[in-house]
Structure formats: C-alpha cells, structure tokens
Write an enzyme that holds these catalytic residues in place. Structure first.
Site, PDB file in Angstrom:
ATOM      1  N   TYR A  14       0.823  -1.218   0.000  1.00 55.53           N
ATOM      2  CA  TYR A  14       0.000   0.000   0.000  1.00 55.53           C
ATOM      3  C   TYR A  14       0.858   1.269   0.000  1.00 55.53           C
ATOM      4  CZ  TYR A  14      -3.388  -3.554   1.231  1.00 55.53           C
ATOM      5  OH  TYR A  14      -4.155  -4.690   1.235  1.00 55.53           O
ATOM      6  N   TYR A 141     -13.825  -7.077   4.911  1.00 59.28           N
ATOM      7  CA  TYR A 141     -12.538  -7.260   4.232  1.00 59.28           C
ATOM      8  C   TYR A 141     -12.150  -8.731   4.327  1.00 59.28           C
ATOM      9  CZ  TYR A 141      -7.564  -7.182   3.206  1.00 59.28           C
ATOM     10  OH  TYR A 141      -6.333  -7.446   2.666  1.00 59.28           O
ATOM     11  N   ASP A 242     -14.874 -16.047   8.372  1.00 59.54           N
ATOM     12  CA  ASP A 242     -13.490 -15.641   8.148  1.00 59.54           C
ATOM     13  C   ASP A 242     -12.902 -15.208   9.491  1.00 59.54           C
ATOM     14  OD1 ASP A 242     -11.124 -14.385   7.590  1.00 59.54           O
ATOM     15  OD2 ASP A 242     -11.909 -13.114   5.981  1.00 59.54           O
ATOM     16  N   LYS A 271      -2.994 -15.949   9.920  1.00 60.99           N
ATOM     17  CA  LYS A 271      -2.297 -14.971  10.758  1.00 60.99           C
ATOM     18  C   LYS A 271      -1.649 -15.594  11.989  1.00 60.99           C
ATOM     19  CE  LYS A 271      -4.704 -10.731   9.282  1.00 60.99           C
ATOM     20  NZ  LYS A 271      -3.594 -10.102   8.587  1.00 60.99           N
TER      21      LYS A 271
END
Length: 425
Positions: A14, A141, A242, A271
């Site tokens: 980003y 997201y 998720d 993660k």
C-alpha cells in the site's frame, strides 16, 4: 542497511513508488519489542498485523523451527504426509468448533478465503444445483486476491478500483449495533431481506464474525451473528466464517463466533496460526461439506497450493497451538481488554476523536480526520511504539504477552499524537 536501495527498488504494501514512505529498519525482536538499526526499541502494538500473539523470539516456537529445519523444510503434500501436518491438524480440530472435521492447509489468509469460496461453489455443483453468488456485508474485508476482493465491499474499500472486473456479489448493510450496546432487531433486516430474495442463487454467506477488520475495525453485536446462523439454516445456505484476524484468542474468545455460540459450515484461519513465525493458513469444513464436494463430478476438491502443508510452517504452527492450549491467553486478553476499557474512553476528550472501541486484545480510536501516515508514524517511533494506522483508524492489536506498562505506553502515544495537528491531514 541500504535504505536508499530499499526506497528506490522495494515496493512495500500500500505504498507508491512515486512518493515512497519512510521505512524503519528492524534488526531484531524480543518479546513485545522491535529493535531498530540504531538500537532504539519500540513496543509493537500491531503484533505484525494480528499474527505475533506470543511475542517475538519465543523459545518454544524457536525450538520447533530449529528442530524441523534439520529434518525437512518442505516437501510436496500431494501423495505425501508428515508428522508436523498431523500434529497441527489434530490440535486445530481439537480447538475449532465441533462442526468441523476436515482441514485443508494453505499458504495465506487470502488463499484460505479463496479455498472456502471454491468449496461452496463445488458443494452446490455436486448437488446438481449450481450457485454462483455469495452474500456478505458492507465494510467487510477478506483479502487482496481476486475472489477475496470480490466479497470485500466494492464501494467502500481499497478495492473499489477493480469494480467491473471482479464478480459482483450481494452485499447487505453492515451491523450498526455495537458489541456493548443494546440489541435492535432492525439491525438484521437488510441481511434477512437479501437472503430471502436471493437464497436460491447464493452458495454461501461469508463474513467476519464480531469484528470487521481492515474494512473499518467495527465491533458488532453477537446477536447479529446468531441470527445470521439461524437465517442460513432457514434458507439452506452455507455459512463461511473468516476468522483469519479474530481466531486464536484475539477477541477474548478462542474464536469470535463463540461470542454468539454458533458454528460455521466452513472456517478460515491464518495470521496467528503460527504465532507470526511463518505464513500458513487453513480452511476447515464440516463432514457434509467435504463429502458432498468430493462426491461430485470432479471426485475431489480442485485446489492444491505448492506450499500446502509446508512441514516447517506446520511444526511451528503445532507449537503455537500448543501454547494456546495452555490457556494463558485467556487471562492475558482479559487484562488487555480491561486496560483498554479504562484508558481509551479518556481519549474521547480530544476534538479529533469520533469514537473509541475495544474487545479482547483489540483497541480502536476512530478520528474525524485521516492521519498523515508519514508524520504520525514518525511521532509514534519517537514515542517508542510501533502503531500503523490507516485512514481515520488508529488501532492496536498488541501481543497477548504485553504487560500493563506496554499498553499504557501505546495509549499514551496515541494521546500525544491527537494533540499534534501535523499528524493529521
């Protein structure tokens, strides 16, 4: 360290190659501290994007990695298995919701989401009822790969520029009632309406349970999630949760879906699966989903990442889940949540602050004005902390081992930033 080369040639996430942001050189890490090249140590308030829950340089995880690397670092998972994968999946199924019986290992969170969507599509194809749509929530997201982006809010996210290329799915309004607020039955109306109208074309619902992460750090009421499960049952639609960001204790429960006392048909984790040491994810499925997929035309699930079941990652992952099994995370996240509940409301005195919220080891300060990333990052480093905001969100997700003085210093650094106009656009 050749920072000039880094600035000129290495494309960080980003960031723009035209105006690259300052990157801070890290040469070591221990516990909750990151060591910079100049010797300065900063408290990591991000757990390296939610993942390093046990802290850095952990002796148990180090030993697991050292031991496995001397045996075999990687071997293909097609037609081959190994003890680290067996150990990891045994522990994972022991910890996960009881509805889940099969584990598909993958490389990253985004890939885990891709796998879950493909499972749902194959499930309905095998039933002779092909369905091609997914129902999800605004402000969600699910990752940066294309299928994951397609179920990420197309209007209100970093992926809006791909609109027109991505498949178009169905989006219900995101929950408005916060975790700590009184439940309002109207909050589920949009979701119920979308599912009622489109259920015959919807392969699955996919959403982030309780906490919408990168889409806005929104923390919503458990009753919303409970009603989502009931509506999926009513309309015969699969439910994908998720938990890549929320899994393994981050919200104060082992999995965020436990706040609503529900279970999914498919679960995505990643993660923190390896304690932040290695890239690894998993998609877990119920027996009904797995057997139906494999009973279809293809006769198997059509996916197979090269690094699926990587032995080195699995060994570290099994060791990380072993630490989770010890249960220290429960007291640790409770203590962090207690500190957030005491310290964050005090920040509302600042005119820049729109809202503060917290749950487990997640703390969020939402501002009226976007941050100036270069300025606020430099200020945080000067204050001895590592916090990486985005947009109007200054958020913390510290390692579970963080002590009171670490949390206090993180919040104090945010407090001081809110007093500096140059840290905001």
């Amino acid at each position: 360290m050749d920072l000039a080369f880094d600035r000129q040639h290495i494309w960080h996430p980003y960031t723009s190659t035209l105006t690259p942001l300052t990157c801070y050189p890290i040469v070591g890490a221990e516990g909750v501290l990151l060591e910079m090249e100049d010797g300065k140590r900063v408290i990591d308030g991000m757990s390296s994007w939610w993942s390093t829950i046990h802290g850095y340089n952990h002796p148990v995880l180090n030993e697991a990695a050292h031991s496995q690397i001397d045996k075999v670092s990687h071997v293909m998972f097609g037609g081959i298995t190994h003890q680290p994968a067996i150990d990891l999946c045994k522990k994972l199924l022991k910890l996960a919701p009881s509805s889940l019986e099969h584990v598909f290992l993958a490389d990253s969170g985004s890939v885990a989401v891709e796998v879950s969507l493909k499972m749902a599509l194959q499930y309905w194809h095998a039933k002779g009822q092909p369905r091609s749509k997914f129902l999800t929530l605004r402000d969600g997201y699910h990752g940066d790969t294309f299928a994951a982006m397609s179920v990420t809010d197309p209007e209100n996210s970093m992926h809006s520029l791909y609109k027109g290329f991505l498949p178009e799915h169905i989006f219900a309004a995101s929950p408005k009632i916060g975790f700590w607020d009184e439940w309002n039955p109207d909050d589920i109306n949009s979701f119920r309406e979308k599912l009622s109208i489109h259920h015959q074309e919807i392969a699955a619902v996919i959403l982030e349970p309780i906490v919408q992460g990168a889409g806005g750090m929104r923390i919503y009421h458990p009753e919303f999630l409970k009603q989502v499960r009931a509506l999926c049952d009513e309309f015969n639609v699969l439910l994908i949760l998720d938990e890549i960001a929320t899994g393994f204790g981050r919200t104060g429960k082992l999995f965020a879906c436990e706040h609503a006392d529900i279970q999914p048909d498919i679960l995505c984790v990643g993660k923190a699966l390896t304690g932040g040491y290695m890239t690894l994810s998993a998609t877990l499925a119920s027996k009904d989903v797995a057997d139906t997929v494999c009973g279809g035309e293809a006769g198997c699930f059509m996916h197979g990442p090269t690094f699926m079941g990587n032995p080195l990652a699995c060994a570290v992952g099994a060791a990380s889940l072993g630490l989770i099994e010890q249960g220290d995370w429960q007291l640790q996240t409770k203590q962090i949540e207690s500190l957030f509940s005491e310290l964050l409301p005090k920040l509302k005195q600042h005119e820049l602050v729109k809202d503060v919220r917290w749950l487990g080891a997640i703390g969020v300060v939402e501002t009226h004005t976007p941050v100036d990333m270069e300025a606020i990052q430099a200020h945080f480093v000067e204050q001895g902390v590592w916090i990486r905001p985005f947009g109007k969100l200054i958020y913390m997700m510290p390692p579970f081992i963080s002590e009171s003085h670490h949390i206090e210093k993180l919040v104090s650094a945010i407090d001081s930033a809110l007093q500096r106009p140059e840290c905001f656009q």
